[in-house]
Motif scaffolding. Structure first.
Motif, short mmCIF file in Angstrom:
data_model
loop_
_atom_site.label_atom_id
_atom_site.label_comp_id
_atom_site.label_asym_id
_atom_site.label_seq_id
_atom_site.Cartn_x
_atom_site.Cartn_y
_atom_site.Cartn_z
N ASN A 1 -3.90 1.32 -3.57
CA ASN A 1 -4.62 0.79 -2.41
C ASN A 1 -5.95 0.13 -2.77
O ASN A 1 -6.30 -0.91 -2.20
CB ASN A 1 -4.84 1.90 -1.39
CG ASN A 1 -3.54 2.46 -0.83
OD1 ASN A 1 -2.47 1.89 -1.07
ND2 ASN A 1 -3.61 3.55 -0.11
N ALA B 1 0.85 -1.20 0.00
CA ALA B 1 0.00 0.00 0.00
C ALA B 1 0.88 1.24 0.00
O ALA B 1 2.04 1.20 0.40
CB ALA B 1 -0.91 0.02 1.23
N LYS C 1 -8.26 3.44 1.85
CA LYS C 1 -8.26 2.23 2.68
C LYS C 1 -9.69 1.81 3.04
O LYS C 1 -9.99 0.62 3.13
CB LYS C 1 -7.42 2.45 3.93
CG LYS C 1 -5.94 2.67 3.65
CD LYS C 1 -5.29 1.46 2.99
CE LYS C 1 -4.96 0.36 3.97
NZ LYS C 1 -4.21 -0.75 3.34
N THR D 1 -5.73 -3.88 -4.12
CA THR D 1 -6.51 -4.83 -3.30
C THR D 1 -7.48 -5.62 -4.16
O THR D 1 -7.66 -6.83 -3.97
CB THR D 1 -7.24 -4.07 -2.18
OG1 THR D 1 -6.28 -3.41 -1.35
CG2 THR D 1 -8.08 -5.03 -1.33
#
Length: 332
Positions: free
Chosen positions: A104, A86, A156, A108
């Motif tokens: 991020n 990240a 996030k 993911t």
């Protein structure tokens, strides 16, 4: 899930927490593949500092978390993936938010898509206490509202919600692990504790910092890593988002004063404008509730703040380690 002899991938393995996690997984008998950021210097980041006998047991995979094909290749044959890759610096996210979305959120997504297709047995997605924003109540449990007070924290939150959606939509065995503020050896100087220690050890009498009033729940890195491993092993953790926290809070000013007393009592603190976050972006209070992780695992924090800080100071006292940092430079 038993991680001993399991094939494990760690993304972000070249970073602060990732390198410690790799080291501990090797010690516990996992077969570790380390996903590191490809670069022309052939640098493995902090993995380069591991003992040779440890590093020889690690399979290195150089790639880019933003590349779905490379991520899929890296995850092939792995039973478990610890996804730590990240971008994490909050000030840098103010002027380069696109890169945070790509790394991020899309990074993911690449891990989740590959895990779904490859039927990976466990996916550990790394969250952050920053997703909560300033505490609306304390201690902060996992039901606390989310508040994106920086582009970093917003990405996030997005990554966490993607992970939740893959668990709910496709039964992907996801665990969202949410460590509060981790510190210790190898941490980047963009964080407050290395910033303070490196300035003090370099002999500076004026210690330049941002705001002193915010409070944080500081986790020594060995405790954070132990929490990751404990949650990966706990079948009951699948589908949940879980804090790793000590349940205590300390202000930045308290930490600074302790380090000054230990390293240079003559030093004085100077607040520097460029180090201050925009007021509405500053997270003023973070203290985590660790009831859930204690209920699901045998994990308990082993280090209090002063004990962890002393371990960290000793690592920085080694000139080989200190020489990697630029004490006179503000790191965003």
């Amino acid at each position: 899930m038993n991680l001993q002899n399991a094939s494990v991938l760690v993304t972000g393995a070249d970073g602060f927490i990732g390198s410690h996690l790799v080291e501990e997984l090797v010690a516990q008998g996992s077969k570790v593949r380390a996903f590191v950021y490809y670069n022309s210097f052939n640098s493995l980041g902090w993995l380069d500092t591991l003992p040779k006998d440890v590093l020889q047991k690690v399979e290195i995979f150089s790639g880019d978390i933003r590349d779905p094909n490379g991520v899929r290749v890296a995850m092939t044959g792995c039973d478990c993936v610890f996804h730590l890759a990240a971008l994490i610096a909050i000030p840098f996210s103010y002027h380069s938010p696109d890169s945070y979305v790509d790394t991020n959120i899309k990074g993911t997504l690449n891990v989740l898509q590959a895990a779904r297709d490859l039927k990976t047995l466990r996916v550990i997605v790394t969250s952050t206490s920053e997703v909560y924003g300033t505490a609306q109540y304390a201690p902060i449990d996992e039901k606390h509202p989310f508040q994106g007070q920086s582009p970093y924290s917003a990405t996030k939150i997005g990554a966490d919600r993607l992970a939740e959606s893959f668990y709910r939509s496709f039964d992907t065995p996801v665990v969202i692990v949410r460590p509060f503020n981790t510190y210790g050896p190898r941490q980047s100087a963009r964080a407050i504790i290395p910033t303070l220690i490196t300035q003090l050890l370099s002999g500076q009498d004026e210690i330049r910092v941002g705001s002193l009033t915010p409070t944080r729940d500081f986790n020594f890195v060995a405790d954070t890593v132990a929490g990751f491993i404990a949650l990966a092993a706990a079948d009951e953790a699948i589908g949940k988002e879980i804090n790793i926290a000590t349940g205590t809070e300390h202000s930045v000013g308290d930490v600074a004063n302790f380090l000054i007393s230990e390293l240079n009592p003559a030093a004085r603190i100077v607040t520097e404008e460029q180090r201050l976050r925009p007021e509405a972006s500053e997270v003023f209070r973070l203290i985590g509730d660790n009831t859930l992780i204690k209920a699901l695992t045998a994990w308990r924090p082993r280090f209090d703040l002063h004990g962890g800080l002393k371990e960290t100071i000793e690592w920085f006292r080694d000139s080989r380690n200190l020489s990697r940092y630029k004490a006179g430079q503000y790191n965003i």
